[in-house]
Motif scaffolding. Structure first.
Motif, short mmCIF file in Angstrom:
data_model
loop_
_atom_site.label_atom_id
_atom_site.label_comp_id
_atom_site.label_asym_id
_atom_site.label_seq_id
_atom_site.Cartn_x
_atom_site.Cartn_y
_atom_site.Cartn_z
N ASP A 134 -7.28 -6.51 -7.97
CA ASP A 134 -7.07 -6.75 -6.54
C ASP A 134 -5.63 -6.47 -6.12
O ASP A 134 -5.05 -7.21 -5.32
N THR A 135 -5.03 -5.41 -6.65
CA THR A 135 -3.68 -5.03 -6.25
C THR A 135 -3.71 -3.61 -5.71
O THR A 135 -4.58 -2.80 -6.05
N ALA A 136 -2.72 -3.30 -4.87
CA ALA A 136 -2.66 -1.99 -4.24
C ALA A 136 -2.43 -0.89 -5.27
O ALA A 136 -2.92 0.23 -5.11
N TYR A 192 -16.47 -0.71 -8.20
CA TYR A 192 -16.37 0.64 -7.65
C TYR A 192 -17.59 1.49 -8.00
O TYR A 192 -17.78 2.56 -7.41
N GLU A 202 0.82 -1.21 0.00
CA GLU A 202 0.00 0.00 0.00
C GLU A 202 0.86 1.27 0.00
O GLU A 202 0.58 2.22 -0.74
N HIS A 247 -13.40 -6.01 -11.38
CA HIS A 247 -12.87 -5.28 -10.22
C HIS A 247 -13.23 -3.80 -10.31
O HIS A 247 -13.65 -3.18 -9.32
N ILE A 248 -13.10 -3.22 -11.50
CA ILE A 248 -13.39 -1.79 -11.68
C ILE A 248 -14.89 -1.54 -11.56
O ILE A 248 -15.32 -0.54 -10.98
N ILE A 296 -7.02 4.30 -8.77
CA ILE A 296 -8.45 4.60 -8.78
C ILE A 296 -8.78 5.65 -7.72
O ILE A 296 -9.56 6.58 -7.96
N SER A 297 -8.17 5.52 -6.56
CA SER A 297 -8.44 6.48 -5.47
C SER A 297 -7.99 7.89 -5.82
O SER A 297 -8.50 8.86 -5.26
N ASP A 316 -5.77 -0.01 -7.02
CA ASP A 316 -6.65 0.68 -6.08
C ASP A 316 -6.16 2.10 -5.79
O ASP A 316 -6.96 3.02 -5.66
#
Length: 417
Positions: free
Chosen positions: A47-49, A84, A20, A80-81, A55-56, A52
């Motif tokens: 599913d990887t940091a 969100y 992270e 995964h996307i 995206i954040s 994510d």
């Protein structure tokens, strides 16, 4: 299945993952840009940091293009996307190969580079081809010997030529070095749309207080000396001296978060301390015309992290030789000093980090070519010292005077006319 040619291949020792903290550092350039922007994430996995974190960092108006590490990862990435929600999904597009992507302002390599020198050079060339003029490429490489086949050597070379920021992330397995590279000059106006970049060199203690990595190292040395003294002379209390010194030494390197003023015309203090002088002068090293110089003295009790007083582009950095007079005295003007020269939309601005009687070590972390947000950390000076800010005299009005206390990154010391 064949891997995209621009996606780095894990070393034979096994895959290297970004945790992270490393993912946040890799995507820091994406997170700091206000307003709409384009980004390209190459080698993404669900599913990887890293995914994510990217995206954040998205804001309204942003567009993120994702290239999967393997063609078969597309389905998992879409799922995964989609989880969100539509707000995120509408801002992300997935392409099967890097050649299908449009050039972007920020390009991120999701996987660390671990190949040979030639492979690394070829990968960087492919990623560079996807950058618009002035864009930034963020890549990572293992920072431990034996974890690459030459990628670390090539990235060190590239960083020396094109680097605009390098961070070491120790809290990762293995530790990683994150490089930000810019191959073409950036427009100085871009700096005004940036927020201070996230740097892992500060270790969080609380939500608002960090300790610079120099402080962690210094405290570790003190505790190591205490352990050595206790081991070699178990009956002596000499070990208490370095042990008790560890806490105040670490506290000297404290790095608090600061709230920047909303006024975009405000020039903020480059350091905590007391204003020594406010004067107009000329200095041919920085160009023609008069400069307004605001000098601030930092005692050993002040925060010693230095910040950029304005948004701008680093166009020069040099160190001037000199003495080590007490920083509060006029003779300190001729002390050893490091000068960071910024190009801004208002003219040339200079930050001078001056040593003092005790201070003998200047740390500067803003490479030539980097863009700095107002209030962004640029380095620190160890122990008592002085920091001067030079502003174009005809473009800035001073708001402080001798004797005033200022807070780095928060106090307004001048305002653009």
């Amino acid at each position: 299945m064949t891997q995209s040619p621009a996606v780095p291949t894990p070393a034979p020792q096994g895959p290297v993952r970004l945790g992270e903290r490393a993912a946040r550092t890799l995507t820091a350039e994406l997170a700091r840009h206000h307003g709409s922007k384009t980004a390209l994430l190459v080698g993404a996995q669900a599913d990887t940091a890293v995914l994510d974190a990217a995206i954040s960092a998205l804001l309204p108006g942003d567009l993120l293009t994702v290239v999967p590490a393997e063609p078969g990862d597309t389905t998992r990435l879409r799922a995964h996307i989609a989880a969100y929600g539509p707000w995120v999904a509408d801002r992300i597009q997935i392409v099967n190969d890097i050649t299908d992507a449009q050039p972007a302002e920020i390009v991120l390599a999701a996987l660390p580079l671990t190949g040979t020198v030639d492979e690394t050079r070829a990968t960087l060339a492919q990623l560079d081809a996807q950058l618009v003029k002035g864009g930034v490429l963020a890549v990572s490489v293992p920072a431990m010997p034996g974890k690459t086949e030459g990628a670390d050597t090539e990235l060190d070379r590239q960083a020396a030529l094109f680097g605009v920021g390098t961070d070491l992330v120790v809290l990762n397995q293995p530790p990683l070095r994150i490089h930000r590279l810019r191959y073409t000059p950036a427009d100085v106006s871009t700096a005004a749309r940036l927020a201070p970049v996230y740097r892992p060199s500060s270790v969080p203690i609380t939500r608002t207080m960090h300790i610079d990595s120099n402080g962690v190292a210094a405290a570790g040395i003190a505790l190591g000396l205490a352990a050595l003294a206790k081991l070699t002379r178990p009956k002596s209390r000499l070990w208490l001296v370095p042990a008790l010194a560890a806490a105040p030494v670490a506290a000297f390197f404290r790095d608090p978060e600061r709230d920047l003023p909303d006024d975009e015309s405000a020039v903020v203090a480059a350091a905590d301390g007391r204003v020594l002088s406010v004067e107009r002068l000329t200095d041919e090293r920085f160009g023609d015309g008069e400069f307004l110089r605001i000098a601030v003295f930092l005692s050993v009790l002040d925060v010693h992290v230095n910040r950029s007083p304005v948004a701008g582009k680093v166009v020069d950095y040099f160190v001037a030789d000199g003495g080590f007079a007490a920083a509060m005295r006029p003779a300190a003007e001729h002390n050893v000093a490091a000068y960071t020269v910024l190009e801004t939309e208002r003219g040339t601005v200079v930050v001078a980090q001056r040593t003092g009687l005790i201070a003998r070590r200047i740390v500067q972390r803003a490479p030539v070519g980097s863009l700095l947000a107002r209030g962004e950390r640029i380095g620190l000076i160890r122990f008592g010292s002085r920091t001067d800010v030079y502003l174009p005299a005809e473009a800035a009005d001073p708001l402080v005077g001798p004797g005033d206390r200022v807070i780095g990154g928060a106090s307004v010391i001048a305002r653009w006319s």
